[in-house]
Motif scaffolding. Sequence first.
Motif, PDB file in Angstrom:
ATOM      1  N   ARG A   1       0.843  -1.190   0.000  1.00  0.00           N
ATOM      2  CA  ARG A   1       0.000   0.000   0.000  1.00  0.00           C
ATOM      3  C   ARG A   1       0.882   1.246   0.000  1.00  0.00           C
ATOM      4  O   ARG A   1       2.047   1.202   0.404  1.00  0.00           O
ATOM      5  CB  ARG A   1      -0.950  -0.007   1.191  1.00  0.00           C
ATOM      6  CG  ARG A   1      -0.285   0.097   2.548  1.00  0.00           C
ATOM      7  CD  ARG A   1      -1.297  -0.188   3.670  1.00  0.00           C
ATOM      8  NE  ARG A   1      -0.640  -0.228   4.970  1.00  0.00           N
ATOM      9  CZ  ARG A   1      -0.520   0.835   5.782  1.00  0.00           C
ATOM     10  NH1 ARG A   1      -0.999   2.006   5.406  1.00  0.00           N
ATOM     11  NH2 ARG A   1       0.065   0.706   6.938  1.00  0.00           N
TER      12      ARG A   1
ATOM     13  N   ILE B   1       2.558   4.537   1.106  1.00  0.00           N
ATOM     14  CA  ILE B   1       2.880   5.132   2.406  1.00  0.00           C
ATOM     15  C   ILE B   1       3.831   6.301   2.215  1.00  0.00           C
ATOM     16  O   ILE B   1       4.504   6.413   1.184  1.00  0.00           O
ATOM     17  CB  ILE B   1       3.563   4.112   3.351  1.00  0.00           C
ATOM     18  CG1 ILE B   1       4.712   3.412   2.600  1.00  0.00           C
ATOM     19  CG2 ILE B   1       2.573   3.112   3.900  1.00  0.00           C
ATOM     20  CD1 ILE B   1       5.544   2.534   3.487  1.00  0.00           C
TER      21      ILE B   1
ATOM     22  N   LEU C   1       2.026  -3.997   5.342  1.00  0.00           N
ATOM     23  CA  LEU C   1       2.186  -3.210   4.120  1.00  0.00           C
ATOM     24  C   LEU C   1       1.209  -3.631   3.023  1.00  0.00           C
ATOM     25  O   LEU C   1       1.061  -2.949   2.011  1.00  0.00           O
ATOM     26  CB  LEU C   1       3.623  -3.349   3.597  1.00  0.00           C
ATOM     27  CG  LEU C   1       4.706  -2.693   4.443  1.00  0.00           C
ATOM     28  CD1 LEU C   1       6.094  -3.065   3.911  1.00  0.00           C
ATOM     29  CD2 LEU C   1       4.543  -1.168   4.462  1.00  0.00           C
ATOM     30  N   SER C   2       0.587  -4.765   3.261  1.00  0.00           N
ATOM     31  CA  SER C   2      -0.271  -5.317   2.193  1.00  0.00           C
ATOM     32  C   SER C   2      -1.518  -4.455   1.992  1.00  0.00           C
ATOM     33  O   SER C   2      -1.920  -3.689   2.864  1.00  0.00           O
ATOM     34  CB  SER C   2      -0.678  -6.742   2.580  1.00  0.00           C
ATOM     35  OG  SER C   2      -1.572  -6.688   3.666  1.00  0.00           O
ATOM     36  N   ILE C   3      -2.084  -4.608   0.828  1.00  0.00           N
ATOM     37  CA  ILE C   3      -3.310  -3.883   0.508  1.00  0.00           C
ATOM     38  C   ILE C   3      -4.485  -4.740   0.929  1.00  0.00           C
ATOM     39  O   ILE C   3      -4.707  -5.806   0.379  1.00  0.00           O
ATOM     40  CB  ILE C   3      -3.368  -3.599  -1.010  1.00  0.00           C
ATOM     41  CG1 ILE C   3      -2.171  -2.720  -1.368  1.00  0.00           C
ATOM     42  CG2 ILE C   3      -4.678  -2.921  -1.376  1.00  0.00           C
ATOM     43  CD1 ILE C   3      -1.865  -2.723  -2.836  1.00  0.00           C
TER      44      ILE C   3
ATOM     45  N   LEU D   1       2.043   6.222  11.636  1.00  0.00           N
ATOM     46  CA  LEU D   1       2.254   5.239  10.569  1.00  0.00           C
ATOM     47  C   LEU D   1       2.581   3.862  11.151  1.00  0.00           C
ATOM     48  O   LEU D   1       2.083   2.838  10.666  1.00  0.00           O
ATOM     49  CB  LEU D   1       3.390   5.701   9.637  1.00  0.00           C
ATOM     50  CG  LEU D   1       3.670   4.757   8.471  1.00  0.00           C
ATOM     51  CD1 LEU D   1       2.422   4.544   7.618  1.00  0.00           C
ATOM     52  CD2 LEU D   1       4.822   5.281   7.608  1.00  0.00           C
TER      53      LEU D   1
ATOM     54  N   THR E   1       0.360   0.461  10.522  1.00  0.00           N
ATOM     55  CA  THR E   1       1.033  -0.678   9.902  1.00  0.00           C
ATOM     56  C   THR E   1       1.022  -1.896  10.820  1.00  0.00           C
ATOM     57  O   THR E   1       0.792  -3.028  10.393  1.00  0.00           O
ATOM     58  CB  THR E   1       2.479  -0.311   9.546  1.00  0.00           C
ATOM     59  OG1 THR E   1       2.470   0.882   8.777  1.00  0.00           O
ATOM     60  CG2 THR E   1       3.140  -1.432   8.750  1.00  0.00           C
TER      61      THR E   1
ATOM     62  N   ASN F   1      -2.503  -3.235  10.871  1.00  0.00           N
ATOM     63  CA  ASN F   1      -2.719  -3.944   9.613  1.00  0.00           C
ATOM     64  C   ASN F   1      -1.968  -5.272   9.639  1.00  0.00           C
ATOM     65  O   ASN F   1      -2.481  -6.317   9.238  1.00  0.00           O
ATOM     66  CB  ASN F   1      -2.243  -3.068   8.451  1.00  0.00           C
ATOM     67  CG  ASN F   1      -2.939  -3.422   7.160  1.00  0.00           C
ATOM     68  OD1 ASN F   1      -3.988  -4.066   7.175  1.00  0.00           O
ATOM     69  ND2 ASN F   1      -2.358  -2.990   6.039  1.00  0.00           N
TER      70      ASN F   1
ATOM     71  N   ARG G   1      -6.260 -11.452   7.745  1.00  0.00           N
ATOM     72  CA  ARG G   1      -6.508 -11.105   6.337  1.00  0.00           C
ATOM     73  C   ARG G   1      -7.530 -12.052   5.718  1.00  0.00           C
ATOM     74  O   ARG G   1      -7.598 -13.220   6.066  1.00  0.00           O
ATOM     75  CB  ARG G   1      -5.209 -11.230   5.526  1.00  0.00           C
ATOM     76  CG  ARG G   1      -4.005 -10.654   6.232  1.00  0.00           C
ATOM     77  CD  ARG G   1      -2.798 -10.736   5.331  1.00  0.00           C
ATOM     78  NE  ARG G   1      -2.614  -9.522   4.603  1.00  0.00           N
ATOM     79  CZ  ARG G   1      -3.088  -9.270   3.412  1.00  0.00           C
ATOM     80  NH1 ARG G   1      -3.788 -10.183   2.772  1.00  0.00           N
ATOM     81  NH2 ARG G   1      -2.895  -8.116   2.834  1.00  0.00           N
TER      82      ARG G   1
END
Lengths: 233, 233, 233, 233
Positions: free
Chosen positions: A165, A167, A217-219, B208, B212, B215, B220
């Motif tokens: 993604r 950043i 970091l993945s979408i 950030l 992150t 996430n 997922r």
Amino acid sequence: MPVKNFDSDAQSCVHAKHERRKDARPGELLAAALELFVEKGFAATRVEEVAKLAGVSKGTLFIYFASKEELFKAVVRENISGRFEEWNAEFENFQGSSADMLRYCLTAWWEHIGSTKASGITKLMMSEARNFPELATFYEHEVIQPGHALIGRVLQRGVDRGEFRAIDMKYGVYIVLAPMLFLAMWKHSLGACCDAGAQLVPEDYIALQAETILNGLSIRQTPPPLSQKNTAS
Amino acid sequence: MPVKNFDSDAQSCVHAKHERRKDARPGELLAAALELFVEKGFAATRVEEVAKLAGVSKGTLFIYFASKEELFKAVVRENISGRFEEWNAEFENFQGSSADMLRYCLTAWWEHIGSTKASGITKLMMSEARNFPELATFYEHEVIQPGHALIGRVLQRGVDRGEFRAIDMKYGVYIVLAPMLFLAMWKHSLGACCDAGAQLVPEDYIALQAETILNGLSIRQTPPPLSQKNTAS
Amino acid sequence: MPVKNFDSDAQSCVHAKHERRKDARPGELLAAALELFVEKGFAATRVEEVAKLAGVSKGTLFIYFASKEELFKAVVRENISGRFEEWNAEFENFQGSSADMLRYCLTAWWEHIGSTKASGITKLMMSEARNFPELATFYEHEVIQPGHALIGRVLQRGVDRGEFRAIDMKYGVYIVLAPMLFLAMWKHSLGACCDAGAQLVPEDYIALQAETILNGLSIRQTPPPLSQKNTAS
Amino acid sequence: MPVKNFDSDAQSCVHAKHERRKDARPGELLAAALELFVEKGFAATRVEEVAKLAGVSKGTLFIYFASKEELFKAVVRENISGRFEEWNAEFENFQGSSADMLRYCLTAWWEHIGSTKASGITKLMMSEARNFPELATFYEHEVIQPGHALIGRVLQRGVDRGEFRAIDMKYGVYIVLAPMLFLAMWKHSLGACCDAGAQLVPEDYIALQAETILNGLSIRQTPPPLSQKNTAS
DNA sequence: CATGAATGAGCTTTCATTCAT
DNA sequence: GATGAATGAAAGCTCATTCAT
């Protein structure tokens, strides 16, 4: 790592009082100094200890390094020899997903830096930077900037290829760097002298960090809801 | 800040002008010592500087602290006073998602520790732990273990509630700790004296990292494919 | 002499370990340093000896003088405090023949300089001037130039009044200075350690020099015949 | 110059280029040592500098001289080799007035000693005599006593022949010696590094001293009136 | 013989610690 | 209690001297 070049088999031969090994001396002294500076800090390390660890007398050290401070500078410089050129080349030639590239970065870093004495430089710089501003500047140019640039390129590649993604790269690089640099410092400080640290297996630490970072970091299909302060009741 | 605890009630005593704040002395000395120890390291800091910064004479310092080492220990002890009881209470009472809880942790940490002088203790311990094994042990019991436990509980809550994916908690806590502790150290070392560091805004850094990490900890829909070495051609 | 101000009765009181005599210290140290520097030379004198002779510890010396070199400079400066103003005033007010004036110069010099420790400065400067160019310049301005000027005025007075014969003053001053400065140096070197020197009575030395110089400067009725090389007997 | 004695026959040996002048080494070392000892003093001169100036290694110096002190002694001894026998012979054979003899003494002294490196010995002895009592004694016997004796004979000759007035010879010799020895010392100390000294032309200095001394030693037709303190003119 | 790397005693300087005031 | 002058152990650095090559 450069330092390794010198330790080799220094122990294997019997030293006479006046044995001449001029070209081996600087390396042995630098290795000894690195070890002690990392362990005890610059100020708390006595030059005589460094000399002793290198197997020479106090006076000999001053033949090769004009002062304790010059020795310190040499230690830092010696262990920062430009590895970035090589790494940048690797980056160019890398074939594979950005996730793999990042995993490779972390693994390779551990293998070539983190697990070697060179990782001590990180702790050394953190501890002494403010006492050696000149060295801090040197370190910034030689290590920090190229390091940030390289990691930035890796992440940008992932973003560009739709793998990561988007950043703000200025802070993004720390997603990767912070866990690694913390590990390096931990290893040479509390990790070296307390129970909690003793049990940490770097490879496992890195593995979990790697997967979490990549996941981070993945979408995502469905982003997590923006939080309001103490939302749910 | 913990140090304040010491001065706090100093104002309440009413003496002649010259004798004012007599019982504030130790606190002022500890604050001065913290600042200088963080900036220059233990060995490179002179007790006379500490005394001067605290506005007293060298001799006075030794009335309150038996030696430079004792001063150092007092600095560390004073600045890691158990805040964990309070924090654990907050944990118990927290109403909201685990993501919010984690965000709150990071924000609160910055507010109460990271942005204050107390963050210097992190740098101090990293730099001096191996010279003060006794302190390292103390720090481990007072800070590291409770800290790990608290972060571990936060993460475990998320896992238990199905908000975070399952991870090995032994390493999992570092996902949260490493970026924060790195920030604390950076701020007091290279960040304080080099350009790269000067531009880093901690709040943005933390924001950030938080997103992150969250996430990264999220479950997922479609996990990223397990990588084989240099998979794609 | 300045130095004398300080020695006074330092020995008469019993010193406790931490007795405070801050304002007396510098003088005592300067006197001790002068004595040893003159005797052994700058390089061969150890600061610890100076301190011991002054009755203090090594460390105390460095409270008052930043380095051994600064101590040396202070010794020279301390013993050169402008006496020339006073002497020039004496010159102005002197009533009497120029012969008497010159005799008075030599006698007074011995009384106030030659016979005191201040004469050691002459030897010191001769021995160390080339190692301390900065001090040599200082000495030239503070001592040599005023000294030459004063002696030059004395001689010129004699010439102007028809008492002395006309001479090139640039070299003329040395007629007076050389024998005196030689005496000062001799006294502190070979004169202090060899038989030949031990027997020399300065007052007698000066008396003979004075009369010979005066005779030498006098205007003769019949000048000595100009010599031809190896004139026949 | 005395030092040359050593090298003198060095040219007669015919070896390979690299081995040429092997037996000249000690002489070259002594010459180098003289120069540096005179310039910087004994203690402040490093043997390595001496060796370097002589074009050999530090170790080589110690082949020829057992220690730095021995080198110093050798330098002094080498440079005061008995020239007095020759000079005494000259005295015996001299045909001419005592004034001429004295003028010749001064001129010859400048030519053979004063203007050569040998004059450095005078400065050296003045500076170091008290650190080398053994050398001082040696110097007294080899230089001072013969020197005094020779000058004494010259003056006595003048007195005996009615050319000079009668004086106490014990102090009389200094009338001649003091100006010359002062010149020698001045030349190697302040004269070598300050403006005042730079302008002094030794030949002119000596010329004026010679005439003044001769005048001073002369028998006056009308002796100067004995002065009373502050006599009116 | 000549070399110069190596040594270590010795010196200058620093600074934590003491203690008379 | 507070002070800061004084101390002296300890550290950085120098350099005369040694000795394997």
